[in-house]
Scaffold this motif. Structure first.
Motif, PDB file in Angstrom:
ATOM      1  N   LEU A   1      20.720  25.975  32.163  1.00 10.72           N
ATOM      2  CA  LEU A   1      20.282  27.309  31.730  1.00 10.72           C
ATOM      3  C   LEU A   1      19.983  28.214  32.917  1.00 10.72           C
ATOM      4  O   LEU A   1      20.360  29.394  32.920  1.00 10.72           O
ATOM      5  N   LEU A   2      19.324  27.680  33.935  1.00  8.53           N
ATOM      6  CA  LEU A   2      19.021  28.472  35.129  1.00  8.53           C
ATOM      7  C   LEU A   2      20.300  28.863  35.876  1.00  8.53           C
ATOM      8  O   LEU A   2      20.429  29.994  36.345  1.00  8.53           O
ATOM      9  N   ALA A   3      21.221  27.937  35.989  1.00  8.27           N
ATOM     10  CA  ALA A   3      22.489  28.230  36.672  1.00  8.27           C
ATOM     11  C   ALA A   3      23.273  29.301  35.920  1.00  8.27           C
ATOM     12  O   ALA A   3      23.822  30.222  36.536  1.00  8.27           O
ATOM     13  N   ASN A   4      23.324  29.201  34.603  1.00 12.97           N
ATOM     14  CA  ASN A   4      24.021  30.201  33.796  1.00 12.97           C
ATOM     15  C   ASN A   4      23.356  31.569  33.907  1.00 12.97           C
ATOM     16  O   ASN A   4      24.030  32.592  34.022  1.00 12.97           O
ATOM     17  N   ALA A   5      22.026  31.587  33.872  1.00 10.68           N
ATOM     18  CA  ALA A   5      21.287  32.843  33.986  1.00 10.68           C
ATOM     19  C   ALA A   5      21.505  33.474  35.358  1.00 10.68           C
ATOM     20  O   ALA A   5      21.682  34.700  35.469  1.00 10.68           O
ATOM     21  N   TYR A   6      21.527  32.658  36.398  1.00 12.49           N
ATOM     22  CA  TYR A   6      21.740  33.159  37.754  1.00 12.49           C
ATOM     23  C   TYR A   6      23.139  33.771  37.889  1.00 12.49           C
ATOM     24  O   TYR A   6      23.285  34.886  38.398  1.00 12.49           O
ATOM     25  N   ALA A   7      24.155  33.056  37.428  1.00 12.03           N
ATOM     26  CA  ALA A   7      25.528  33.568  37.513  1.00 12.03           C
ATOM     27  C   ALA A   7      25.680  34.849  36.696  1.00 12.03           C
ATOM     28  O   ALA A   7      26.335  35.806  37.141  1.00 12.03           O
ATOM     29  N   LEU A   8      25.086  34.887  35.518  1.00 13.33           N
ATOM     30  CA  LEU A   8      25.148  36.080  34.682  1.00 13.33           C
ATOM     31  C   LEU A   8      24.429  37.256  35.335  1.00 13.33           C
ATOM     32  O   LEU A   8      24.918  38.395  35.302  1.00 13.33           O
ATOM     33  N   ALA A   9      23.286  37.009  35.954  1.00 14.67           N
ATOM     34  CA  ALA A   9      22.537  38.076  36.620  1.00 14.67           C
ATOM     35  C   ALA A   9      23.328  38.652  37.798  1.00 14.67           C
ATOM     36  O   ALA A   9      23.407  39.876  37.964  1.00 14.67           O
ATOM     37  N   ILE A  10      23.931  37.778  38.597  1.00 12.04           N
ATOM     38  CA  ILE A  10      24.723  38.239  39.733  1.00 12.04           C
ATOM     39  C   ILE A  10      25.909  39.072  39.241  1.00 12.04           C
ATOM     40  O   ILE A  10      26.204  40.151  39.777  1.00 12.04           O
ATOM     41  N   ALA A  11      26.606  38.581  38.225  1.00  5.53           N
ATOM     42  CA  ALA A  11      27.765  39.305  37.692  1.00  5.53           C
ATOM     43  C   ALA A  11      27.339  40.654  37.107  1.00  5.53           C
ATOM     44  O   ALA A  11      27.988  41.681  37.364  1.00  5.53           O
ATOM     45  N   THR A  12      26.265  40.667  36.348  1.00  7.11           N
ATOM     46  CA  THR A  12      25.790  41.902  35.710  1.00  7.11           C
ATOM     47  C   THR A  12      25.402  42.947  36.742  1.00  7.11           C
ATOM     48  O   THR A  12      25.811  44.117  36.638  1.00  7.11           O
ATOM     49  N   LEU A  13      24.621  42.561  37.737  1.00  9.73           N
ATOM     50  CA  LEU A  13      24.201  43.513  38.768  1.00  9.73           C
ATOM     51  C   LEU A  13      25.382  44.018  39.588  1.00  9.73           C
ATOM     52  O   LEU A  13      25.460  45.206  39.916  1.00  9.73           O
ATOM     53  N   SER A  14      26.311  43.136  39.903  1.00  7.14           N
ATOM     54  CA  SER A  14      27.480  43.535  40.684  1.00  7.14           C
ATOM     55  C   SER A  14      28.359  44.505  39.906  1.00  7.14           C
ATOM     56  O   SER A  14      28.798  45.535  40.449  1.00  7.14           O
ATOM     57  N   ILE A  15      28.629  44.190  38.654  1.00  9.94           N
ATOM     58  CA  ILE A  15      29.474  45.060  37.832  1.00  9.94           C
ATOM     59  C   ILE A  15      28.793  46.409  37.610  1.00  9.94           C
ATOM     60  O   ILE A  15      29.437  47.458  37.674  1.00  9.94           O
TER      61      ILE A  15
END
Length: 128
Positions: A101-115
């Motif tokens: 869950l933490l890994a998924n949240a981290y990847a999603l946060a990075i993608a969201t902020l970058s996009i």
């Protein structure tokens, strides 16, 4: 002798049915990363000057913003897949769900902020 439960056999689930999809996703995202990173490096190398204003003007082009968003999505998805493998292989049973869950949240946060950042520049939210 068959492995798995009767319900698992009926649903077609088991160790041989999930791995290939994950393996293919890793290979497809790796190929996408290679092509998009090559585009990214060559595009930056072609810029006459590399400063903040030049990068902002470069990112305002739809021909640049769209591949950049695709690059972010591909890299973050590949990153998430790789972290999932590491977690499955090396994290103990009790912590696997939390780590995933933490890994998924981290990847999603990075993608969201970058996009969000790319789109904000592309649509003129940052002054050049």
């Amino acid at each position: 002798m068959r492995s798995g439960t009767a319900l698992g056999r009926v649903r077609g689930l088991g160790s041989a049915h999930v791995g290939p999809q994950h393996w293919w996703q890793q290979r497809v995202t790796a190929a996408g990363n290679l092509a998009l990173m090559l585009w990214f490096v060559l595009s930056l190398a072609r810029l006459p000057i590399v400063d903040h204003q030049a990068i902002v003007l470069w990112l305002k082009s739809p021909l640049v913003a769209v591949p950049m968003v695709l690059l972010v999505v591909s890299v973050c998805w590949h990153f998430r897949l790789g972290l999932q493998v590491v977690i499955e292989d090396y994290v103990h049973e009790g912590s696997k769900i939390v780590a995933t869950l933490l890994a998924n949240a981290y990847a999603l946060a990075i993608a969201t902020l970058s996009i969000f950042s790319i789109l904000k520049i592309a649509f003129g939210g940052v002054a050049a």
